[in-house]
Motif scaffolding. Structure first.
Motif, PDB file in Angstrom:
ATOM      1  N   ILE A 223     -37.731   6.633  -2.675  1.00 16.14           N
ATOM      2  CA  ILE A 223     -37.995   6.187  -4.049  1.00 16.14           C
ATOM      3  C   ILE A 223     -39.437   6.460  -4.436  1.00 16.14           C
ATOM      4  O   ILE A 223     -39.734   6.913  -5.542  1.00 16.14           O
ATOM      5  N   LEU A 224     -40.341   6.215  -3.494  1.00 18.16           N
ATOM      6  CA  LEU A 224     -41.754   6.311  -3.840  1.00 18.16           C
ATOM      7  C   LEU A 224     -42.316   7.723  -3.708  1.00 18.16           C
ATOM      8  O   LEU A 224     -43.444   7.959  -4.083  1.00 18.16           O
TER       9      LEU A 224
ATOM     10  N   LEU B 116     -36.804   3.372   0.675  1.00 19.74           N
ATOM     11  CA  LEU B 116     -38.006   3.069  -0.113  1.00 19.74           C
ATOM     12  C   LEU B 116     -38.955   4.262  -0.114  1.00 19.74           C
ATOM     13  O   LEU B 116     -39.596   4.556  -1.118  1.00 19.74           O
TER      14      LEU B 116
ATOM     15  N   ILE C 178     -37.608   0.367  -9.455  1.00 21.54           N
ATOM     16  CA  ILE C 178     -38.074   1.723  -9.795  1.00 21.54           C
ATOM     17  C   ILE C 178     -37.034   2.749  -9.371  1.00 21.54           C
ATOM     18  O   ILE C 178     -36.739   3.706 -10.095  1.00 21.54           O
TER      19      ILE C 178
ATOM     20  N   MET D 132     -40.459  -5.212  -2.442  1.00 26.04           N
ATOM     21  CA  MET D 132     -39.242  -4.410  -2.287  1.00 26.04           C
ATOM     22  C   MET D 132     -38.378  -4.479  -3.525  1.00 26.04           C
ATOM     23  O   MET D 132     -37.749  -3.484  -3.911  1.00 26.04           O
TER      24      MET D 132
ATOM     25  N   ILE E  31     -39.827  -2.078  -5.984  1.00 25.85           N
ATOM     26  CA  ILE E  31     -39.578  -0.683  -5.614  1.00 25.85           C
ATOM     27  C   ILE E  31     -38.126  -0.305  -5.870  1.00 25.85           C
ATOM     28  O   ILE E  31     -37.832   0.779  -6.386  1.00 25.85           O
ATOM     29  N   SER E  32     -37.192  -1.236  -5.551  1.00 24.55           N
ATOM     30  CA  SER E  32     -35.796  -0.852  -5.780  1.00 24.55           C
ATOM     31  C   SER E  32     -35.492  -0.790  -7.266  1.00 24.55           C
ATOM     32  O   SER E  32     -34.639   0.004  -7.687  1.00 24.55           O
TER      33      SER E  32
END
Lengths: 160, 123
Positions: free
Chosen positions: A81-82, A78, B27, B21, B24-25
């Motif tokens: 990704i961010l 995560l 994205i 979550m 986010i996944s």
């Protein structure tokens, strides 16, 4: 293994009968089973094999290890990704496992694929070599290898 | 603040984390460069998201109306069993279909093995 379980059940039944209650109470039976676990544990050496709940305990430990790895590596993914610019260096690397039987290899591949940051792409027909796609090989290969050996150890405790 | 309020709060917290979550996944699926890295975001982080959401729902039902939902537990187990298989098969099929790896890939130890195999089969 079954002998220990049967002995344990037998102790639980005896316990229920000795309580001399008017009707069968499940809670009494469970109490008897717990007492039986203690007794069987004390005499498991005489059966000439390991304690039958030891395997269960090993399984619980495997589950805990898996959950902690899952959380750690999801956090990493995560974070990637961010991050404003994705700077990952993925790659495929080879890993030779020391596990042997089909169940063990399948379990390892499954745990590994469930952990974010690594996918098993190929398993050789012999079942002793994995090809693993890592999301960030450069940085996290060490970590991956460490968690791999942790998984291997835990799986071996369950199956052997 | 009594026990059931606290339990409800924890259940809602689980669901919230699960939902975040999942976003986010999603994205991640858009942002990552190739199918292999995308599968990391798509199959696994979202698995954890689904698990957290289901767990939150399970906790909520248990604590508020005292109903142990076996179906939710079964859902958790089956997601756990099936999603790694799907992830493995998708990436494997992609590799066999010669989908290109991202340009940033630094090592590929599988390529030589597979090529050799194909060469020996071609003969």
């Amino acid at each position: 293994m079954p002998a220990q379980f049967l002995t344990n059940l037998f102790i639980a039944f005896l316990w229920t009968l000795f309580q001399d209650e008017d009707y069968f109470k499940f809670t009494t039976f469970v109490t008897g089973y717990i007492v039986g676990i203690g007794i069987v544990y004390l005499m498991h050496r005489f059966f000439g094999e390991r304690f039958y709940l030891g395997r269960f305990y090993a399984f619980l430990k495997l589950l805990l290890i898996f959950i902690s790895e899952l959380i750690q590596s999801s956090y990493l993914v995560l974070k990637h990704i961010l991050s404003p610019k994705i700077r990952i260096k993925p790659g495929i690397f080879k890993y030779e496992t020391i596990l042997e039987s089909d169940v063990e290899v399948t379990a390892l591949a499954m745990l590994l694929t469930l952990t974010p940051g690594s996918v098993v792409i190929e398993v050789t027909p012999k079942g002793d070599t994995f090809y693993i796609h890592g999301m960030d090989v450069e940085e996290s290969k060490e970590m991956l290898l460490r968690s791999l050996s942790k998984f291997e150890k835990a799986i071996m405790e369950v199956t052997r | 603040m009594n026990v059931s309020t606290i339990a409800e709060f924890i259940a809602v917290l689980f669901m919230l984390i699960g939902a975040i979550m999942a976003v986010i996944s999603a994205i991640g699926i858009i942002r990552f460069p190739d199918i292999y890295t995308r599968s990391h975001a798509g199959t696994k982080s979202s698995t954890l998201a689904v698990l957290l959401t289901l767990l939150g729902a399970f906790l909520y039902f248990v604590t508020t109306i005292g109903f142990v939902s076996v179906r939710l537990l079964l859902g958790i187990i089956f997601v756990f069993i099936t999603s790694p298989v799907a992830g493995h098969l998708i990436t494997r099929a992609a590799y066999r279909a010669k989908v290109k790896l991202a340009d940033t890939t630094i090592e590929d130890e599988l390529a030589d093995v597979l090529n050799e195999k194909e060469r020996s089969e071609g003969k």
